[in-house]
Design a protein around this motif. Sequence first.
Motif, short mmCIF file in Angstrom:
data_model
loop_
_atom_site.label_atom_id
_atom_site.label_comp_id
_atom_site.label_asym_id
_atom_site.label_seq_id
_atom_site.Cartn_x
_atom_site.Cartn_y
_atom_site.Cartn_z
N GLY A 5 42.68 43.72 38.97
CA GLY A 5 42.05 42.49 39.44
C GLY A 5 41.10 42.67 40.62
N GLN A 6 40.91 43.90 41.04
CA GLN A 6 40.05 44.10 42.20
C GLN A 6 38.62 44.31 41.72
OE1 GLN A 6 41.44 44.08 45.43
NE2 GLN A 6 39.29 43.79 45.95
N ASP B 235 45.26 49.55 48.81
CA ASP B 235 45.90 48.78 47.73
C ASP B 235 44.98 48.59 46.52
OD1 ASP B 235 44.24 47.23 49.12
OD2 ASP B 235 45.60 45.51 49.37
N TRP B 236 43.85 49.27 46.49
CA TRP B 236 43.01 49.23 45.30
C TRP B 236 43.54 50.17 44.22
CZ3 TRP B 236 37.06 48.50 46.09
CH2 TRP B 236 36.86 47.35 46.86
N GLU C 218 39.36 37.60 33.21
CA GLU C 218 39.87 38.51 34.23
C GLU C 218 40.14 37.74 35.51
OE1 GLU C 218 37.98 42.68 34.72
OE2 GLU C 218 36.50 41.43 33.71
N ARG C 219 41.25 38.11 36.16
CA ARG C 219 41.51 37.58 37.51
C ARG C 219 41.00 38.62 38.48
NH1 ARG C 219 45.85 34.07 38.49
NH2 ARG C 219 46.26 34.89 40.56
N LEU C 220 40.00 38.26 39.28
CA LEU C 220 39.40 39.26 40.16
C LEU C 220 39.56 38.88 41.62
CD1 LEU C 220 36.09 40.10 38.30
CD2 LEU C 220 38.14 41.50 38.48
N THR C 221 39.79 39.88 42.43
CA THR C 221 39.84 39.67 43.88
C THR C 221 38.60 40.29 44.51
OG1 THR C 221 42.22 39.93 43.75
CG2 THR C 221 41.23 40.07 45.94
N TYR C 222 37.95 39.54 45.36
CA TYR C 222 36.79 40.07 46.10
C TYR C 222 37.13 40.12 47.57
CZ TYR C 222 33.98 39.31 41.93
OH TYR C 222 33.49 39.35 40.67
#
Lengths: 905, 148
Positions: free
Chosen positions: A766-767, A580-581, B32-36
């Motif tokens: 957003g990743q 899903d990246w 930025e909205r970031l996912t880790y």
Amino acid sequence: MERTLFKFITRYSKREQLLIVPFVVASMVVYFLSLDLPKTIINQAIQGHSFPNPDSVASFLRFSFTLPALLGGGRVTPFDGFELSRLPYLFALCVTFLTLIVINGLLKLRINTMKGWLGERMLRRLRFQLFDHILRFPLPRFRRVKAAEMASMIKDEIEPLGGFIGDSVITPLFLGGQALTALFFIVYQNIALGMVALGVVAVQTVVIPKLRRRLLFLAKARQLGARQLAGRIAECVDGVAEIHAHGTSNYERAEFSDRLGRLFRIRFEFYQRKFFIKFLNNFLSQMTPFIFYSIGGYLVIVGRLDIGALVAVIAAYKDLPSPVKELIDWDQRRLDVSIKYSQVIEQFTVEDLMPTAVQDMVEVPAVPREGVLRAANLTLVDESGAKAIEGVSFEIPLHEHVALVGGHGSGTTELAQLVARLVFPTNGSLEIGGIDVTRAPEALTGRTFAYVGTPSYLFPLSVRDNLIYGLKHRPIREAEYEGEALSARRFQLREAERTGTPLYDINAQWVDYDAAGVSGPDEMDARILEVLHVVDLDEAIFELGLRSAVDESHGEALRDRMLGAREAMRERLESLNIQDWVERFDPAQYNRNATLAENLLFGTPVGRTFDIENLAANAYVRRVLDETGLTDELLRIGHKVAETMVELFSGLPPGHEFFERFSFIRHEDLPSYQALLARILESGLKGIGNADRDQLLALPFKLSPARHRLGLLDDALQARVLDARRYFAQHLPENLTSAVEFFDPQRYNTAASLQDNILFGKIVTGQAEAATRIGALLRQVLDELGLRPLVTSIGLDYQVGTGGARLAAADRQKVAIARALLKRPAVLVLDHAAAILDPASQSRALGRVLDYRKGQAVIWALSRAEFSERFDKVLVLERGKLAEHGAFESLKCTDGLLHKLLNPA
Amino acid sequence: MSLEQEVELIRQFPIFSKIQPAMQKLLCFSSERLTYEAGQVMFRAGDAADAAYIVIDGQVDITVPTSTGAILVNQLKRNDIIGEIAIFGDVPRTATATAMTRMEALRISKEMFTNVIRENPDAALELIKILAARLANTTAQLSRRAPG
């Protein structure tokens, strides 16, 4: 080259000019006859002098002449003619008249065509000779020439010469003949009228050229001014960064405007004079008929002239001013182009032009790869008379690497250029493997030496074509022609021969694969990859390949392999559980990381029709929105976006970088959107005009839910966009099908880049660090599939742009070094070739190039003396003289020059 | 979560609470909205401090590398802010931030942050208050540790 234009004309076009002369003479005879005929028509047929009685007959086409007294005199009549009555006689004469006109017309047609051909051939010859001169200018000469001026001279300034050369002999002959014929005819009819005509012509030919002398001077001044203008424009383009940096654009404007003003001033006076002369000329020619009518009429009345002769004289005179005028014009042009010619030739005349023999395409012996490079007493005197290199002698075994070092102005560049035989030594000799190359033809030196200067020039071709440029010394195999192409080629060959331009064929196979050490084009890429690796450019070219779109020409196999890579990449992401990246393009799903425009089009635009930035303005897109009922919805969203943007960005100062990075609206457009919002407030969304609707509709197309998080594109709307996407594809008109290539999981997209084809989706915004990691994975996958060489070879098709401007400066230099390596020269000369790289890359490039050239001669002029440690031998220069030479270790320890260069105080 | 919700979120922080609503919105919009993923490192000690982060969801460990291994100095969770002070000094990060669970954060760039402070004296005052409080805190800690 010939000093004067007429020498040039006589030398190269005598024969062709003479070939036209018979046509001109024939045309004069016809012309005279056609002048004489009206007299007979009027006097004999119309007025009936030959028909005293109604049943009289006259003889038509009777041919008789009087023998000169020497031959006994008397009249001879070889042909008695036909007996015709009055009316048939009139018509017979008229038909003869018509025939004469037609013959005259055809002769003129032939003459003009021949003149045109002749002129173009001579122009071609002249242009070629000038270009040939540029190729033979000695290198230092180019410090003083302006490229734009050279181009302007060869292209524009000599253009009128071609037209004139066709006219140079024929026109005076033709017009002079015509004028003389007419004049002779008038005198022959009546001496008095003839004298009047002669008087007027005399005034025209004497006075008017005098008045025109000033015009010539003006024309010359204008030519020079226009050429300098071309040069000036090129200077501004080259120095545009300086102009911006120093804020001198208005100074340049003033300068340019001043030049234009001076050119105008010249033209101003020019027109004033030109039209006055024209007036005078017209007056003179139109005044003469007045004399003819009055004096001629009087003569007719008193019976000293018949009416037919008067009409014929007036007709003849009508034809007289124009040849005279044109003759004067011709003389004017002659002076004008002669000046142009000599001015241009002057620019191209240099004393130290290379002899043609240096560049002749000759068979040359292969230079031995063993032995020594021997320089004896090399001396170079520069243009100012100073000795740039003085008495340098050395011997270098052809398997050694030699460093040239020295401080500023020590002459390392000059020596490198001397050794590469780019410049001829003033004194001394250069010998390689026992062959004296001091004055050897470039056919030999171009293959024996490779020289890389700084900065090197790249031609506006692909990277690959730039690399193999160094292998194109001569046609290796002639091109083969058949049918029409063959006759076209034969025609070109004939013309080339006639105009003294070379017969070599640009379509022949010029690439010398042997020189690169490969057997043919198939092996070439592997060789190129090898040298790219040496200069550390393989990764950069690979990147270019990834970013390139590949068209049909690469064939099915490549597309299949790329689809394979797409699949492998998908699997790799899945196996790492990060599928899903990348949000893949799914025909049935709205892509949240793509903009609305991308979602609607769902493909790659080909050409400008469906430009993604401007999609909302496209007529078909608008139709789709209307048909699917999306227009109003999107207008509503556009309204919201406009409100948000105005709210967010109104407080920022103009030019704030956030506009560029985040806003949908440019700062200068903010007021217009503010006004638009006010209008909506007043009359509602339905009440606004078409222009306003266009403006609003453009906004939602830039929205991407994942990135902008404005919450405006909800699931319901996304579903409707999917409908519109399907509608768009299904109803796409025939003529637009080539303007978009749709995303299809099973198909290769030729309009998209390789990378986009492999990812086939959007990296999720957003990743954290997704882009970096996906990029690395992509490379890994391509390596595993063995696709790297293929991608790199696609990168080799990348167009480098003018002067290589589309490559980074360091990469340009690397391409130049790779180009030199590719041709496997006996001696590789590098003139500060790596100086533009940063120290670490410089050191790496140096090491790799030296490794690659192990056992083959390298002569490297170094900017950093410490690098000379890696060379077998070091030559240290000081003010053009060889101060020391020997191994690095031994020189380092002495208290000599190298020691000083290594340890600056 | 939409922009509106993000604006609600940052309003809870004293630094941002007093700035104009439009500015708050711009701040979120330009961030930025970031996912880790769990285990992913957000930044390491020694990196240039180019942004501050607001934790939207998940947990972050702040550790300081020492010769004997990393020492956990703080654990941050939802609605915590990370690194907002560091970006005002031109010093590298002093600690390493690692996502312990799958985590979401709002990344506010250094330039945006300074922009906000420059244009909003109230926010600057809040920042000074926070700095003063930390200084007092550190001084207190030092004096406690001081011998004697």
